[in-house]
Write a protein that holds these residues in place. Structure first.
Motif, PDB file in Angstrom:
ATOM      1  N   GLU A   1      23.571  29.724  54.766  1.00  0.00           N
ATOM      2  CA  GLU A   1      24.521  30.729  55.228  1.00  0.00           C
ATOM      3  C   GLU A   1      25.140  30.320  56.567  1.00  0.00           C
ATOM      4  N   LEU A   2      24.254  29.855  57.476  1.00  0.00           N
ATOM      5  CA  LEU A   2      24.723  29.476  58.805  1.00  0.00           C
ATOM      6  C   LEU A   2      25.675  28.287  58.730  1.00  0.00           C
ATOM      7  N   THR A   3      25.323  27.302  57.895  1.00  0.00           N
ATOM      8  CA  THR A   3      26.184  26.132  57.727  1.00  0.00           C
ATOM      9  C   THR A   3      27.555  26.548  57.198  1.00  0.00           C
ATOM     10  N   ALA A   4      27.539  27.354  56.126  1.00  0.00           N
ATOM     11  CA  ALA A   4      28.805  27.749  55.502  1.00  0.00           C
ATOM     12  C   ALA A   4      29.656  28.585  56.456  1.00  0.00           C
ATOM     13  N   LEU A   5      29.011  29.493  57.212  1.00  0.00           N
ATOM     14  CA  LEU A   5      29.778  30.321  58.148  1.00  0.00           C
ATOM     15  C   LEU A   5      30.361  29.477  59.275  1.00  0.00           C
ATOM     16  N   THR A   6      29.621  28.431  59.693  1.00  0.00           N
ATOM     17  CA  THR A   6      30.143  27.525  60.720  1.00  0.00           C
ATOM     18  C   THR A   6      31.380  26.805  60.197  1.00  0.00           C
ATOM     19  N   VAL A   7      31.298  26.347  58.938  1.00  0.00           N
ATOM     20  CA  VAL A   7      32.454  25.672  58.329  1.00  0.00           C
ATOM     21  C   VAL A   7      33.655  26.615  58.277  1.00  0.00           C
ATOM     22  N   VAL A   8      33.408  27.878  57.883  1.00  0.00           N
ATOM     23  CA  VAL A   8      34.495  28.861  57.842  1.00  0.00           C
ATOM     24  C   VAL A   8      35.133  28.985  59.224  1.00  0.00           C
ATOM     25  N   THR A   9      34.290  29.109  60.259  1.00  0.00           N
ATOM     26  CA  THR A   9      34.794  29.293  61.617  1.00  0.00           C
ATOM     27  C   THR A   9      35.608  28.084  62.076  1.00  0.00           C
ATOM     28  N   VAL A  10      35.036  26.890  61.902  1.00  0.00           N
ATOM     29  CA  VAL A  10      35.727  25.676  62.348  1.00  0.00           C
ATOM     30  C   VAL A  10      37.048  25.511  61.595  1.00  0.00           C
ATOM     31  N   ALA A  11      36.997  25.695  60.262  1.00  0.00           N
ATOM     32  CA  ALA A  11      38.213  25.554  59.454  1.00  0.00           C
ATOM     33  C   ALA A  11      39.257  26.566  59.902  1.00  0.00           C
ATOM     34  N   HIS A  12      38.785  27.778  60.210  1.00  0.00           N
ATOM     35  CA  HIS A  12      39.768  28.798  60.569  1.00  0.00           C
ATOM     36  C   HIS A  12      40.387  28.540  61.934  1.00  0.00           C
ATOM     37  N   LEU A  13      39.568  28.027  62.875  1.00  0.00           N
ATOM     38  CA  LEU A  13      40.120  27.703  64.187  1.00  0.00           C
ATOM     39  C   LEU A  13      41.079  26.521  64.080  1.00  0.00           C
ATOM     40  N   ALA A  14      40.805  25.621  63.125  1.00  0.00           N
ATOM     41  CA  ALA A  14      41.644  24.432  62.983  1.00  0.00           C
ATOM     42  C   ALA A  14      42.949  24.755  62.257  1.00  0.00           C
ATOM     43  N   PHE A  15      42.878  25.452  61.111  1.00  0.00           N
ATOM     44  CA  PHE A  15      44.074  25.630  60.285  1.00  0.00           C
ATOM     45  C   PHE A  15      44.650  27.049  60.337  1.00  0.00           C
ATOM     46  N   ARG A  16      43.821  27.993  60.719  1.00  0.00           N
ATOM     47  CA  ARG A  16      44.189  29.405  60.731  1.00  0.00           C
ATOM     48  C   ARG A  16      44.825  29.849  59.418  1.00  0.00           C
ATOM     49  N   ASN A  17      44.239  29.374  58.337  1.00  0.00           N
ATOM     50  CA  ASN A  17      44.685  29.800  57.015  1.00  0.00           C
ATOM     51  C   ASN A  17      43.480  30.443  56.326  1.00  0.00           C
ATOM     52  N   PRO A  18      43.476  31.796  56.223  1.00  0.00           N
ATOM     53  CA  PRO A  18      42.294  32.499  55.708  1.00  0.00           C
ATOM     54  C   PRO A  18      41.787  31.938  54.386  1.00  0.00           C
ATOM     55  N   LEU A  19      42.731  31.645  53.486  1.00  0.00           N
ATOM     56  CA  LEU A  19      42.332  31.206  52.161  1.00  0.00           C
ATOM     57  C   LEU A  19      41.585  29.874  52.209  1.00  0.00           C
ATOM     58  N   ILE A  20      42.117  28.917  52.999  1.00  0.00           N
ATOM     59  CA  ILE A  20      41.462  27.618  53.124  1.00  0.00           C
ATOM     60  C   ILE A  20      40.066  27.790  53.709  1.00  0.00           C
ATOM     61  N   SER A  21      39.970  28.587  54.797  1.00  0.00           N
ATOM     62  CA  SER A  21      38.680  28.784  55.454  1.00  0.00           C
ATOM     63  C   SER A  21      37.655  29.356  54.471  1.00  0.00           C
ATOM     64  N   ILE A  22      38.087  30.384  53.727  1.00  0.00           N
ATOM     65  CA  ILE A  22      37.154  31.086  52.843  1.00  0.00           C
ATOM     66  C   ILE A  22      36.763  30.218  51.652  1.00  0.00           C
ATOM     67  N   LEU A  23      37.745  29.494  51.084  1.00  0.00           N
ATOM     68  CA  LEU A  23      37.432  28.655  49.929  1.00  0.00           C
ATOM     69  C   LEU A  23      36.521  27.492  50.317  1.00  0.00           C
ATOM     70  N   LEU A  24      36.782  26.867  51.472  1.00  0.00           N
ATOM     71  CA  LEU A  24      35.918  25.776  51.934  1.00  0.00           C
ATOM     72  C   LEU A  24      34.487  26.273  52.114  1.00  0.00           C
ATOM     73  N   GLY A  25      34.363  27.397  52.836  1.00  0.00           N
ATOM     74  CA  GLY A  25      33.032  27.944  53.116  1.00  0.00           C
ATOM     75  C   GLY A  25      32.296  28.328  51.844  1.00  0.00           C
ATOM     76  N   THR A  26      33.007  29.005  50.924  1.00  0.00           N
ATOM     77  CA  THR A  26      32.355  29.463  49.689  1.00  0.00           C
ATOM     78  C   THR A  26      31.990  28.286  48.791  1.00  0.00           C
ATOM     79  N   GLY A  27      32.904  27.316  48.699  1.00  0.00           N
ATOM     80  CA  GLY A  27      32.632  26.127  47.894  1.00  0.00           C
ATOM     81  C   GLY A  27      31.377  25.420  48.381  1.00  0.00           C
ATOM     82  N   LEU A  28      31.304  25.217  49.697  1.00  0.00           N
ATOM     83  CA  LEU A  28      30.143  24.555  50.279  1.00  0.00           C
ATOM     84  C   LEU A  28      28.876  25.374  50.031  1.00  0.00           C
ATOM     85  N   TYR A  29      28.990  26.683  50.199  1.00  0.00           N
ATOM     86  CA  TYR A  29      27.820  27.554  50.028  1.00  0.00           C
ATOM     87  C   TYR A  29      27.304  27.489  48.590  1.00  0.00           C
TER      88      TYR A  29
END
Lengths: 107, 258
Positions: A72-100
């Motif tokens: 959970e912590l890993t996936a949430l970190t990925v969501v956070t980093v992706a969102h700070l980098a791209f600021r695209n909710p869909l990308i952040s959420i899909l990356l995090g969920t896929g990894l999880y």
């Protein structure tokens, strides 16, 4: 037939009760105009509730037992980093969920 | 020579409201609601109820926690008064949702009623985030009627899409839950991921840390002192109380300074 009647009244009761909780503030406060307290809550209650909902989603994890919560912590970190980098909710959420899903189904 | 394509530069709130746009906004909810609704439909069908009861509940109740609780209440053949009371208690957090949406709900007439009906955790989250981001960008500060109209339409479409995902999930789960072979383990992580994104967006919009520190303190206190099932209601009530206290302190501070 009797059971269907019970089911229908059961469902309607639950529907009305749920709607009542959602409609109450609009009925009670709709004439308050731009009251400073409501303006303040309108601005600062949502961020607080977002964090509470997030914590609620992960509350059943025993963080201090073994490796629990690492996925959970890993996936949430990925969501956070992706969102700070791209600021695209869909990308952040899909990356995090896929990894999880990958981590969870692999373990 | 060519007309610049504004939709390429514009971010979500400045684009005209369209189904495609709202669909993009609600996609995370789609991936969260379908598995969650399916879990519900599957459980209800396991109790021996025909699939259309799951559909009907998704259509007229549209509340995840309440519907899961309904399975237990149905099994114990609970009285209607008990059903009403437990539902009111379980969903009472929604009272606070409306409290912070009163001035931002732009849908009118029957559409407004429908948005209120569909004010789930996730609908509330999307609507408040959309509002916070667009007012930060100064799009809605003028409160032009056309902006309000667009915002109202957006709110209505988002609610309807979320509702349809939930109905879809409930129905699918009841119809074919047991025959599904695709491993959906972990798919419901879209919801915590969505809330994580919205925490970041809300911070960017408000630029204030205190709502988060207050929420964190309340969450930790609630999880330590009470059982985790009732966490949301207790922690939201505590947060509301502390926010009100903070607001009063701010006013006094302003008065003594001025």
């Amino acid at each position: 037939m009797d059971n269907s009647l019970y089911l229908i009244s059961f469902i309607l009761t639950m529907s009305v009760a749920t709607f009542a909780t959602r409609a109450t503030p609009f009925i009670l406060f709709h004439k308050q105009g731009e009251h400073p307290v409501l303006v303040f809550l309108g601005r600062y209650l949502p961020p607080a509730i977002m964090l509470l909902l997030l914590i609620y989603c992960v509350k059943d994890i025993n963080w201090f037992v073994g490796k629990e919560g690492v996925n959970e912590l890993t996936a949430l970190t990925v969501v956070t980093v992706a969102h700070l980098a791209f600021r695209n909710p869909l990308i952040s959420i899909l990356l995090g969920t896929g990894l999880y899903m990958f981590l969870k189904q692999g373990s | 020579m060519t007309i610049p394509n504004h939709s390429d530069v514009a971010s979500v709130p400045t684009e005209p409201v369209s189904i495609t746009n709202s669909f993009k906004t609600t996609l995370p909810v789609l991936f969260g609601y379908v598995p969650m609704g399916m879990a519900f439909g599957l459980l209800l069908a396991d109790q021996g109820y025909a699939w259309y009861w799951a559909t009907l509940m998704g259509v007229v109740i549209f509340a995840g926690a309440a519907q899961f609780m309904a399975i237990g209440l149905l099994a114990s053949h609970a009285g209607l008064f008990e059903v009403a009371l437990t539902t009111l208690l379980l969903n009472s957090r929604h009272i606070f949702y409306g409290l912070s949406l009163i001035h931002h709900l732009k849908a009118k007439g029957w559409r407004k009623l429908y948005v209120i009906f569909g004010l789930t955790d996730e609908t509330y989250s999307l609507l408040t985030a959309h509002h916070a981001i667009s007012s930060q960008q100064g799009e809605l500060t003028l409160n032009k009627p056309s902006d309000n109209q667009e915002e109202g339409l957006f709110q209505f479409i988002v609610t309807a899409l979320n509702h349809s995902y939930w109905i879809l999930g409930c129905t699918f789960g009841a119809l074919l839950g047991s025959t599904i072979t695709f491993d959906t383990t972990g798919l419901d992580f879209t919801l915590p991921a969505l809330f994580m994104v919205l925490v970041i967006e809300q911070y960017k919009a408000t630029q204030k840390l205190f709502p988060f520190s207050i929420a964190l303190v309340c969450a930790v206190a609630t999880l330590t002192l009470f059982d985790s099932d009732s966490m949301l209601l207790i922690s939201i009530t505590m947060t509301l109380a502390l926010l009100l206290g903070k607001q009063q302190l701010d006013i006094r501070g302003e008065k003594s300074n001025g």
